[in-house]
Design a protein around this motif. Structure first.
Motif, PDB file in Angstrom:
ATOM      1  N   TRP A   1      -0.310  -4.191  -2.726  1.00 57.96           N
ATOM      2  CA  TRP A   1       0.020  -5.170  -3.763  1.00 57.96           C
ATOM      3  C   TRP A   1       1.341  -5.864  -3.456  1.00 57.96           C
ATOM      4  O   TRP A   1       1.458  -7.093  -3.603  1.00 57.96           O
ATOM      5  CB  TRP A   1       0.087  -4.451  -5.111  1.00 57.96           C
ATOM      6  CG  TRP A   1       0.496  -5.337  -6.256  1.00 57.96           C
ATOM      7  CD1 TRP A   1      -0.300  -6.179  -6.984  1.00 57.96           C
ATOM      8  CD2 TRP A   1       1.817  -5.450  -6.804  1.00 57.96           C
ATOM      9  NE1 TRP A   1       0.442  -6.814  -7.964  1.00 57.96           N
ATOM     10  CE2 TRP A   1       1.744  -6.382  -7.872  1.00 57.96           C
ATOM     11  CE3 TRP A   1       3.047  -4.859  -6.508  1.00 57.96           C
ATOM     12  CZ2 TRP A   1       2.860  -6.735  -8.631  1.00 57.96           C
ATOM     13  CZ3 TRP A   1       4.165  -5.205  -7.260  1.00 57.96           C
ATOM     14  CH2 TRP A   1       4.065  -6.132  -8.303  1.00 57.96           C
ATOM     15  N   ALA A   2       2.368  -5.105  -3.031  1.00 58.70           N
ATOM     16  CA  ALA A   2       3.666  -5.701  -2.715  1.00 58.70           C
ATOM     17  C   ALA A   2       3.548  -6.675  -1.544  1.00 58.70           C
ATOM     18  O   ALA A   2       4.190  -7.732  -1.541  1.00 58.70           O
ATOM     19  CB  ALA A   2       4.686  -4.601  -2.401  1.00 58.70           C
TER      20      ALA A   2
ATOM     21  N   GLN B   1       2.279  -9.868  -2.748  1.00 59.11           N
ATOM     22  CA  GLN B   1       3.264 -10.649  -3.499  1.00 59.11           C
ATOM     23  C   GLN B   1       4.236 -11.368  -2.582  1.00 59.11           C
ATOM     24  O   GLN B   1       5.180 -12.013  -3.058  1.00 59.11           O
ATOM     25  CB  GLN B   1       4.045  -9.747  -4.458  1.00 59.11           C
ATOM     26  CG  GLN B   1       3.208  -8.865  -5.350  1.00 59.11           C
ATOM     27  CD  GLN B   1       2.067  -9.590  -6.018  1.00 59.11           C
ATOM     28  OE1 GLN B   1       2.264 -10.591  -6.704  1.00 59.11           O
ATOM     29  NE2 GLN B   1       0.849  -9.085  -5.807  1.00 59.11           N
TER      30      GLN B   1
ATOM     31  N   HIS C   1       6.027  -9.931   0.141  1.00 59.98           N
ATOM     32  CA  HIS C   1       7.132  -9.130   0.671  1.00 59.98           C
ATOM     33  C   HIS C   1       6.808  -8.642   2.081  1.00 59.98           C
ATOM     34  O   HIS C   1       5.654  -8.266   2.359  1.00 59.98           O
ATOM     35  CB  HIS C   1       7.411  -7.927  -0.222  1.00 59.98           C
ATOM     36  CG  HIS C   1       7.945  -8.275  -1.575  1.00 59.98           C
ATOM     37  ND1 HIS C   1       9.260  -8.626  -1.799  1.00 59.98           N
ATOM     38  CD2 HIS C   1       7.325  -8.364  -2.786  1.00 59.98           C
ATOM     39  CE1 HIS C   1       9.430  -8.896  -3.081  1.00 59.98           C
ATOM     40  NE2 HIS C   1       8.273  -8.747  -3.700  1.00 59.98           N
TER      41      HIS C   1
ATOM     42  N   GLU D   1      -1.420  -3.711 -11.913  1.00 61.92           N
ATOM     43  CA  GLU D   1      -1.208  -4.686 -12.981  1.00 61.92           C
ATOM     44  C   GLU D   1      -2.482  -5.022 -13.746  1.00 61.92           C
ATOM     45  O   GLU D   1      -2.418  -5.474 -14.888  1.00 61.92           O
ATOM     46  CB  GLU D   1      -0.580  -5.961 -12.432  1.00 61.92           C
ATOM     47  CG  GLU D   1      -1.427  -6.741 -11.451  1.00 61.92           C
ATOM     48  CD  GLU D   1      -0.769  -8.072 -11.107  1.00 61.92           C
ATOM     49  OE1 GLU D   1      -0.228  -8.734 -12.011  1.00 61.92           O
ATOM     50  OE2 GLU D   1      -0.797  -8.449  -9.922  1.00 61.92           O
TER      51      GLU D   1
ATOM     52  N   TRP E   1       4.294  -3.427 -13.283  1.00 59.41           N
ATOM     53  CA  TRP E   1       4.355  -4.060 -11.962  1.00 59.41           C
ATOM     54  C   TRP E   1       4.736  -5.541 -12.043  1.00 59.41           C
ATOM     55  O   TRP E   1       5.603  -5.982 -11.270  1.00 59.41           O
ATOM     56  CB  TRP E   1       3.014  -3.887 -11.225  1.00 59.41           C
ATOM     57  CG  TRP E   1       2.758  -2.500 -10.701  1.00 59.41           C
ATOM     58  CD1 TRP E   1       3.379  -1.349 -11.085  1.00 59.41           C
ATOM     59  CD2 TRP E   1       1.808  -2.128  -9.704  1.00 59.41           C
ATOM     60  NE1 TRP E   1       2.865  -0.268 -10.397  1.00 59.41           N
ATOM     61  CE2 TRP E   1       1.900  -0.713  -9.548  1.00 59.41           C
ATOM     62  CE3 TRP E   1       0.879  -2.830  -8.956  1.00 59.41           C
ATOM     63  CZ2 TRP E   1       1.100  -0.016  -8.654  1.00 59.41           C
ATOM     64  CZ3 TRP E   1       0.079  -2.133  -8.062  1.00 59.41           C
ATOM     65  CH2 TRP E   1       0.189  -0.742  -7.905  1.00 59.41           C
ATOM     66  N   PRO E   2       4.126  -6.358 -12.905  1.00 58.52           N
ATOM     67  CA  PRO E   2       4.536  -7.768 -12.969  1.00 58.52           C
ATOM     68  C   PRO E   2       6.000  -7.941 -13.377  1.00 58.52           C
ATOM     69  O   PRO E   2       6.665  -8.888 -12.933  1.00 58.52           O
ATOM     70  CB  PRO E   2       3.587  -8.374 -14.009  1.00 58.52           C
ATOM     71  CG  PRO E   2       2.389  -7.482 -13.993  1.00 58.52           C
ATOM     72  CD  PRO E   2       2.937  -6.112 -13.751  1.00 58.52           C
TER      73      PRO E   2
ATOM     74  N   ARG F   1       7.914  -7.441 -10.256  1.00 62.65           N
ATOM     75  CA  ARG F   1       7.704  -8.581  -9.362  1.00 62.65           C
ATOM     76  C   ARG F   1       8.648  -9.722  -9.717  1.00 62.65           C
ATOM     77  O   ARG F   1       9.286 -10.316  -8.838  1.00 62.65           O
ATOM     78  CB  ARG F   1       6.258  -9.043  -9.458  1.00 62.65           C
ATOM     79  CG  ARG F   1       5.958 -10.348  -8.697  1.00 62.65           C
ATOM     80  CD  ARG F   1       4.488 -10.696  -8.793  1.00 62.65           C
ATOM     81  NE  ARG F   1       4.050 -10.806 -10.175  1.00 62.65           N
ATOM     82  CZ  ARG F   1       2.782 -10.679 -10.563  1.00 62.65           C
ATOM     83  NH1 ARG F   1       1.835 -10.424  -9.685  1.00 62.65           N
ATOM     84  NH2 ARG F   1       2.470 -10.787 -11.839  1.00 62.65           N
ATOM     85  N   HIS F   2       8.744 -10.014 -11.002  1.00 61.88           N
ATOM     86  CA  HIS F   2       9.629 -11.098 -11.435  1.00 61.88           C
ATOM     87  C   HIS F   2      11.085 -10.746 -11.161  1.00 61.88           C
ATOM     88  O   HIS F   2      11.862 -11.598 -10.698  1.00 61.88           O
ATOM     89  CB  HIS F   2       9.409 -11.372 -12.926  1.00 61.88           C
ATOM     90  CG  HIS F   2      10.326 -12.397 -13.486  1.00 61.88           C
ATOM     91  ND1 HIS F   2      10.165 -13.753 -13.262  1.00 61.88           N
ATOM     92  CD2 HIS F   2      11.447 -12.279 -14.279  1.00 61.88           C
ATOM     93  CE1 HIS F   2      11.119 -14.417 -13.867  1.00 61.88           C
ATOM     94  NE2 HIS F   2      11.917 -13.545 -14.494  1.00 61.88           N
TER      95      HIS F   2
ATOM     96  N   ALA G   1      11.951 -10.698  -7.297  1.00 62.80           N
ATOM     97  CA  ALA G   1      11.890 -12.029  -6.693  1.00 62.80           C
ATOM     98  C   ALA G   1      13.240 -12.739  -6.791  1.00 62.80           C
ATOM     99  O   ALA G   1      13.600 -13.538  -5.925  1.00 62.80           O
ATOM    100  CB  ALA G   1      10.798 -12.866  -7.349  1.00 62.80           C
TER     101      ALA G   1
END
Length: 594
Positions: free
Chosen positions: A273-274, A277, A279, A521, A553-554, A557-558, A561
């Protein structure tokens, strides 16, 4: 030895019984040979130590007899509650509904429909409650002794549950009747095989050890091993996006377990998942050490782990800064790394730090404290001096005791009383894939962190020539804890988060140490809480925190970032040493309990 699967109903019953007797005979022979080997080697190490438990109960008994009035009051209340249960049982149907319990052990309808079973299980619940009350109400006990006695009294009460005995568990009786007793024979064979696997000590199986294969079913995210030393392999994962965040992400997992908890399968993989996104993800895969690494220090885990990884990542990506993430004891090591960098004047190498269920202040470790005192650490040190390492199975046994009904007795019922094999479950396969800990490192960790709690004290500890002060860590930090964590209780992790000198975002997820972290998520599970300030009292934080639905998780992520830089072309890992997940993660701990 691979267990035989259950035979079909169309096969000859006599043949099935003969097969079960063959399994029992073979397993009994293996068990006898294993016990003989242990006697010859003098290998009878037990942890927890029965002698330490007995001494705790002796101190409790002395305190109990010194307060006879309280003892009499406890006995009277116990009698009153037992009479109340008897009166409820005698109430004619229709006048009062039989009480239902949320206890999963007693969900079978017969626990309420059968008068004898109804009274038995209700009487048991009353007795178990009163046993724990008897511990709590005794005065004059030091906190550690009280916690030990309460913990092992709960183990005793759990063990005596009528659901744990074949004759008083209605589900077991039903299955025995359905199979003509074959389920009981199959269960006996399972028990003997597990005893033989542990050379006389029970190796309770939560999952078939051949149900999964690392690299095929688990840890399948594509990547390459780009560096290795005696303690770790460094994996870089292949990008799945055309552009990625400028600053790469280094993950420091615990070495008490294997890293693929973060890469179980495509749907549960935090790593996959990362990567999705954007990464550039690197992760440390720790060696499963043998006696040859007995003298490895905690300092070596620092220098040959995160510090070495940071150097390799800078060389491969050209980036001077990176984001970091540590899980459990890996997070403790990450905090030590950040404090080391701060003391060395190199803290600007890290843009942010994320901590998953990480203890930095060890003043509140929950029920794990029952295993931490001078006498028990000396016992472990003596065993490690003989072996050169601490076998992961010992820690696994201790962790299982923290959730005995879920991780011990439910499997005793399934495997031995019901005669079934456990279902394939990737999380429990990982949980049983034990690792070892080098003797010198583990002794330092248990003494200086758990027993003495010195990491929280500025400059009380030094690693690799630098004093450690968590207050000098100024990088932004994201602290994830989970409400039901029995290994790193969230109030303990909260106190540790307040020791950092930078801005901290503290998030409290649902569930426990693993399930609360591995919460994709789109799972729709648990939810999480957040509040921007960190008052001294965690209860004030909890009262002020806002609750959010779904995975955290979201949210992460925010947050991350904002510390990850601009977008740059995706980075493909070099050919490196070998494909992910590498060799180190495939090394299994030695069989047997020690």
């Amino acid at each position: 030895m691979k267990r035989q699967t259950e035979t079909g109903d169309n096969e000859d019953p006599g043949a099935r019984l003969a097969l079960q007797w063959q399994r029992i005979t073979l397993a009994a022979n293996r068990l006898g040979a294993g016990i003989l080997r242990r006697q010859i080697k003098g290998d009878h190490f037990l942890f927890p130590d029965p002698q330490q438990i007995a001494q705790a109960y002796w101190r409790w008994g002395l305190a109990l007899v010194q307060d006879p009035a309280r003892l009499l009051a406890t006995q009277q209340r116990w009698t009153e509650e037992a009479l109340e249960a008897w009166q409820q049982l005698m109430t004619p149907p229709g006048e009062a509904e039989a009480p239902k319990t949320a206890d999963r052990r007693f969900q079978h309808p017969e626990w309420r429909n059968n008068a004898a079973l109804d009274f038995m299980h209700r009487g048991y619940l009353v007795a178990a409650k009163q046993l724990l009350n008897a511990v709590d109400e005794v005065e004059g006990l030091d906190p550690h002794t009280r916690q030990m006695v309460r913990f092992y009294t709960r183990q005793y009460a759990d063990a005596l549950s009528p659901s744990n005995f074949a004759a008083t568990n209605p589900a077991v009786v039903e299955r025995a009747l359905e199979t003509g007793g074959e389920s009981l024979l199959r269960g006996l064979a399972n028990l003997l095989e597990d005893l033989a696997e542990g050379d006389g000590q029970l190796r309770l199986r939560h999952v078939d050890p051949e149900a999964f294969e690392i690299g095929r079913d688990l840890a399948t995210t594509p990547g390459r091993v780009v560096h290795e030393n005696r303690l770790m392999q460094l994996i870089q994962y292949s990008p799945t996006t055309e552009t990625v965040h400028q600053r790469p992400l280094l993950i420091v997992p615990p070495w008490i377990n294997k890293f693929y908890i973060l890469d179980l399968n495509e749907k549960k993989s935090f790593i996959r998942w990362a990567v999705a996104q954007g990464h550039t993800v690197f992760i440390i895969s720790w060696i499963n050490p043998g006696p040859e690494l007995a003298d490895i220090r905690f300092d070596d885990y620092l220098t040959e782990g995160p510090l070495a990884a940071m150097d390799v990542i800078r060389e491969l990506t050209g980036e001077e800064q990176l984001n970091t993430l540590g899980y459990c004891i890996g997070g403790t090591l990450l905090a030590c790394t950040l404090a080391w960098l701060a003391a060395a004047g190199e803290q600007d190498r890290v843009s942010s730090a994320t901590f998953f269920t990480t203890l930095l202040d060890f003043s509140d470790v929950g029920e794990l404290s029952v295993f931490i005192d001078e006498e028990q650490i000396q016992l472990l040190e003596a065993q490690m001096a003989r072996k050169g390492h601490l076998q992961g199975a010992h820690l696994g046994q201790a962790f299982n005791l923290l959730q005995a009904n879920d991780l011990i007795w439910s499997y005793v019922i399934n495997n031995y009383l019901m005669g079934r094999d456990p279902l394939p479950f990737d999380l429990l396969y990982w949980n049983g894939d034990n690792t070892c800990m080098p003797a010198r490192m583990q002794s330092w960790y248990l003494r200086h962190l758990y027993l003495e709690n010195r990491l929280r004290e500025p400059d009380a500890l030094s690693l690799a020539g630098q004093p450690l002060d968590l207050g000098r860590i100024k990088v932004p930090a994201y602290f994830l804890s989970t409400a039901g964590d029995h290994i790193a209780p969230w109030r303990g992790t909260y106190h540790g988060a307040r020791l950092l000198g930078g801005r901290v975002r503290f998030v409290l997820g649902g569930s426990g140490h693993v399930a609360g972290v591995i919460n994709p998520e789109h799972s729709g599970k648990y939810g999480y809480r957040h509040y921007g300030r960190l008052p001294a009292d965690p209860e004030r934080w909890l009262q002020s925190a806002r609750e959010y639905a779904g995975s955290w998780w979201p949210d992460w992520r925010h947050w991350v970032a904002g510390h990850a830089g601009e977008q740059v072309p995706a980075r493909t890992p070099p050919e490196g040493i070998e494909p992910a997940p590498g060799r180190y993660v495939r090394v299994r701990a030695p069989k047997g309990a020690s």
